[in-house]
Design an enzyme around this catalytic site. Structure first.
Site, PDB file in Angstrom:
ATOM      1  N   HIS A   1      -9.875   0.070  -0.124  1.00  0.00           N
ATOM      2  CA  HIS A   1     -10.773   0.643   0.903  1.00  0.00           C
ATOM      3  C   HIS A   1     -11.639   1.761   0.305  1.00  0.00           C
ATOM      4  O   HIS A   1     -11.490   2.937   0.597  1.00  0.00           O
ATOM      5  CB  HIS A   1     -10.040   1.074   2.169  1.00  0.00           C
ATOM      6  CG  HIS A   1      -8.800   1.903   2.021  1.00  0.00           C
ATOM      7  ND1 HIS A   1      -8.702   2.992   1.188  1.00  0.00           N
ATOM      8  CD2 HIS A   1      -7.609   1.823   2.656  1.00  0.00           C
ATOM      9  CE1 HIS A   1      -7.518   3.536   1.288  1.00  0.00           C
ATOM     10  NE2 HIS A   1      -6.823   2.836   2.182  1.00  0.00           N
TER      11      HIS A   1
ATOM     12  N   ALA B   1      -3.939   8.405   7.010  1.00  0.00           N
ATOM     13  CA  ALA B   1      -2.985   8.160   8.094  1.00  0.00           C
ATOM     14  C   ALA B   1      -1.629   7.697   7.569  1.00  0.00           C
ATOM     15  O   ALA B   1      -0.736   7.386   8.352  1.00  0.00           O
ATOM     16  CB  ALA B   1      -3.556   7.132   9.069  1.00  0.00           C
ATOM     17  N   GLN B   2      -1.471   7.641   6.247  1.00  0.00           N
ATOM     18  CA  GLN B   2      -0.173   7.281   5.665  1.00  0.00           C
ATOM     19  C   GLN B   2       0.791   8.459   5.805  1.00  0.00           C
ATOM     20  O   GLN B   2       0.382   9.618   5.775  1.00  0.00           O
ATOM     21  CB  GLN B   2      -0.339   6.917   4.188  1.00  0.00           C
ATOM     22  CG  GLN B   2      -1.245   5.729   3.924  1.00  0.00           C
ATOM     23  CD  GLN B   2      -0.485   4.421   3.858  1.00  0.00           C
ATOM     24  OE1 GLN B   2       0.738   4.388   3.955  1.00  0.00           O
ATOM     25  NE2 GLN B   2      -1.205   3.330   3.673  1.00  0.00           N
TER      26      GLN B   2
ATOM     27  N   GLU C   1       0.861  -1.182   0.000  1.00  0.00           N
ATOM     28  CA  GLU C   1       0.000   0.000   0.000  1.00  0.00           C
ATOM     29  C   GLU C   1       0.896   1.230   0.000  1.00  0.00           C
ATOM     30  O   GLU C   1       1.387   1.674   1.024  1.00  0.00           O
ATOM     31  CB  GLU C   1      -0.929  -0.003   1.213  1.00  0.00           C
ATOM     32  CG  GLU C   1      -2.013   1.049   1.099  1.00  0.00           C
ATOM     33  CD  GLU C   1      -2.993   1.042   2.256  1.00  0.00           C
ATOM     34  OE1 GLU C   1      -3.965   1.808   2.184  1.00  0.00           O
ATOM     35  OE2 GLU C   1      -2.786   0.287   3.228  1.00  0.00           O
TER      36      GLU C   1
ATOM     37  N   ILE D   1     -18.220   2.007  10.840  1.00  0.00           N
ATOM     38  CA  ILE D   1     -17.677   3.301  11.245  1.00  0.00           C
ATOM     39  C   ILE D   1     -16.980   3.966  10.057  1.00  0.00           C
ATOM     40  O   ILE D   1     -17.322   5.089   9.674  1.00  0.00           O
ATOM     41  CB  ILE D   1     -16.713   3.149  12.425  1.00  0.00           C
ATOM     42  CG1 ILE D   1     -17.464   2.547  13.628  1.00  0.00           C
ATOM     43  CG2 ILE D   1     -16.093   4.491  12.796  1.00  0.00           C
ATOM     44  CD1 ILE D   1     -16.597   2.244  14.808  1.00  0.00           C
TER      45      ILE D   1
ATOM     46  N   HIS E   1      -5.802   6.087  -2.140  1.00  0.00           N
ATOM     47  CA  HIS E   1      -5.272   7.383  -1.701  1.00  0.00           C
ATOM     48  C   HIS E   1      -5.116   8.299  -2.909  1.00  0.00           C
ATOM     49  O   HIS E   1      -4.025   8.784  -3.218  1.00  0.00           O
ATOM     50  CB  HIS E   1      -3.954   7.189  -0.967  1.00  0.00           C
ATOM     51  CG  HIS E   1      -4.124   6.455   0.337  1.00  0.00           C
ATOM     52  ND1 HIS E   1      -4.302   7.101   1.543  1.00  0.00           N
ATOM     53  CD2 HIS E   1      -4.174   5.131   0.616  1.00  0.00           C
ATOM     54  CE1 HIS E   1      -4.444   6.198   2.512  1.00  0.00           C
ATOM     55  NE2 HIS E   1      -4.368   5.000   1.974  1.00  0.00           N
TER      56      HIS E   1
ATOM     57  N   ASP F   1      -8.662  -4.042   7.167  1.00  0.00           N
ATOM     58  CA  ASP F   1      -7.661  -2.966   7.195  1.00  0.00           C
ATOM     59  C   ASP F   1      -7.150  -2.788   8.622  1.00  0.00           C
ATOM     60  O   ASP F   1      -6.819  -1.688   9.060  1.00  0.00           O
ATOM     61  CB  ASP F   1      -8.249  -1.656   6.666  1.00  0.00           C
ATOM     62  CG  ASP F   1      -7.187  -0.625   6.296  1.00  0.00           C
ATOM     63  OD1 ASP F   1      -5.992  -1.004   6.224  1.00  0.00           O
ATOM     64  OD2 ASP F   1      -7.540   0.554   6.099  1.00  0.00           O
TER      65      ASP F   1
ATOM     66  N   ARG G   1     -13.817  22.119 -10.127  1.00  0.00           N
ATOM     67  CA  ARG G   1     -12.541  22.621 -10.605  1.00  0.00           C
ATOM     68  C   ARG G   1     -12.829  23.719 -11.632  1.00  0.00           C
ATOM     69  O   ARG G   1     -13.395  23.431 -12.692  1.00  0.00           O
ATOM     70  CB  ARG G   1     -11.689  21.508 -11.218  1.00  0.00           C
ATOM     71  CG  ARG G   1     -11.443  20.345 -10.230  1.00  0.00           C
ATOM     72  CD  ARG G   1     -10.510  19.305 -10.775  1.00  0.00           C
ATOM     73  NE  ARG G   1     -10.365  18.181  -9.826  1.00  0.00           N
ATOM     74  CZ  ARG G   1      -9.514  17.185  -9.974  1.00  0.00           C
ATOM     75  NH1 ARG G   1      -8.714  17.138 -11.037  1.00  0.00           N
ATOM     76  NH2 ARG G   1      -9.454  16.216  -9.076  1.00  0.00           N
TER      77      ARG G   1
ATOM     78  N   ALA H   1      -9.988   7.805   1.836  1.00  0.00           N
ATOM     79  CA  ALA H   1      -8.873   8.468   1.140  1.00  0.00           C
ATOM     80  C   ALA H   1      -9.065   8.408  -0.374  1.00  0.00           C
ATOM     81  O   ALA H   1      -8.173   8.043  -1.125  1.00  0.00           O
ATOM     82  CB  ALA H   1      -7.540   7.846   1.530  1.00  0.00           C
TER      83      ALA H   1
END
Length: 409
Positions: free
Chosen positions: A219, A144-145, A133, A257, A198, A281, A230, A223
């Site tokens: 996931h 959180a990466q 990942e 959640i 992400h 995850d 735009r 992300a």
């Protein structure tokens, strides 16, 4: 040598097509050799009484980082083994250990640790190959990466990684980055699953990525870009692309959640059980008491707080990983998302098995498949986990099946 046989009886068997009440599963030398209605006579077999519970295929977790106080990025073989031993208690019979963004040296060390752990892993969930990942992610969607390590795909780097280890099963990246399409095509040429993750990509970029080999959304929703403006114009994002591209698979953290029940219902309604895989995850705090924990390497990872059934950043501005277990995913989809049990089991067994290319031997209770089986009650409490005919976890006893004539599930 005499064939070693096991008979699992007095339970409701969940097959890919139907529920068989009061059925019997016969296992010979670790392989399913019979799926029969009623209580069949099997000579010289070790008997497992399911006591009216469900007999289901073992759960397959395609995306998992840790559990039991350990993370795959800790830098040692023992962490791999302890994580596998933790999750087997919750019905996971197979998993794809997953990395986080890191320096190249840490990534290569983690791959080496996988190789060694895979040889030693006899008391936990099986390993089906590594999931990388990152580090090729959008910094705008870092979650959180660690953004320090995020960068564009580098052919010299990723070819070195793929040459270093042949155990990489999937790799997640942001498809809008420079070089990402070439990266996807290269992964596809090696038989490695390319996934979008992400990402700030718009629909058109995801569609082009899909055509270049990106067939999975990591996931889903987390992300990941949605509808955006735009220069005053509105664009569909990666989430909408996941829905619109019928052939794209999605994986979801079904803990109720990360995705609340209405979104779980929406994913199921649009993508269906055959295109949706349930993932934990899970991070290191899974199976541990609430409180402070570390996401990533134990020595220099990110401090987080576990509360309300999820890991959060210390300032509580965002989630920092899941503490879900596989049984919780099933329970949430059945009880909160109102999805029929048969289809929920498909989402955590045969669908991930197909995506990972192991559907010929795993993911369903059918003759000729590996005897990866989990027994659970109506509330999805795990009573027993069996991997290739071996009772790895028994909620009622820690004794090996070889020491018992009759085992209660």
């Amino acid at each position: 040598m005499r064939d070693e046989k096991i008979k699992i009886y007095n339970g409701t068997i969940i097959t890919p097509y139907r529920l068989i009440k009061n059925g019997t599963v016969i296992i010979t030398n670790g392989v399913i050799t019979g799926v029969i209605e009623g209580n069949a006579d099997v000579a010289d077999a070790i008997e497992i009484d399911a006591k009216g519970k469900y007999i289901a295929p073992g759960f397959i977790d395609m995306h998992i980082h840790g559990g039991g106080g350990y993370d795959f990025m800790d830098g040692d073989v023992n962490s791999f083994l302890k994580i596998a031993e933790t999750h087997v208690k919750y019905g996971t019979t197979a998993m794809c250990p997953t990395t986080l963004t890191s320096e190249l040296s840490n990534l290569l060390q983690t791959l080496d640790n996988y190789e060694e752990a895979n040889k030693l892993n006899t008391s936990g969930s099986q390993f089906l190959g590594m999931h990388l990942e990152g580090p090729y992610f959008s910094k705008n969607q870092c979650g959180a990466q660690d953004p320090r390590y995020m960068r564009n795909p580098d052919p010299e780097e990723y070819k070195k990684v793929l040459y270093h280890s042949h155990s990489i099963r999937r790799w997640s990246a942001a498809p809008e980055l420079k070089g990402a399409l070439e990266f996807g095509r290269y992964l596809k040429s090696l038989g490695v699953i390319a996934a979008i993750a992400h990402t700030d990509a718009i629909y058109e970029e995801v569609l082009e990525a899909f055509e270049s080999g990106y067939t999975l959304a990591t996931h889903f929703y987390s992300a990941m870009s949605g509808v955006s403006r735009r220069n005053a114009f509105r664009y569909a994002g990666a989430i909408e692309a996941g829905y619109l591209i019928d052939e794209m698979d999605v994986e979801i953290i079904a803990d109720g959640i990360h995705l609340p029940p209405p979104l779980l219902k929406l994913v199921y309604k649009i993508k269906g059980a055959s295109r949706t895989a349930l993932i934990t995850d899970a991070m290191r705090a899974t199976g541990m008491p609430p409180g402070k924990s570390i996401l990533g390497n134990i020595n220099d990872g990110l401090e987080v707080i576990v509360e309300d059934g999820v890991a959060k950043l210390m300032d509580r501005t965002a989630f920092a990983g899941s503490v879900a277990t596989a049984d919780r995913l099933v329970r949430t989809m059945v009880k909160d998302a109102d999805v029929p049990l048969l289809e929920v089991i498909q989402m955590i067994t045969s669908t991930p098995a197909r995506i990972l290319g192991v559907g010929d031997r795993k993911g369903s209770i059918l003759e000729g498949k590996d005897a990866d089986i989990v027994i659970f009650d109506a509330d999805i409490n795990i009573g027993m986990t069996i991997i290739k005919g071996e009772v790895i976890y028994n909620a009622n006893s820690e004794m090996s099946k070889k020491s018992l004539g009759i085992i209660e599930g």
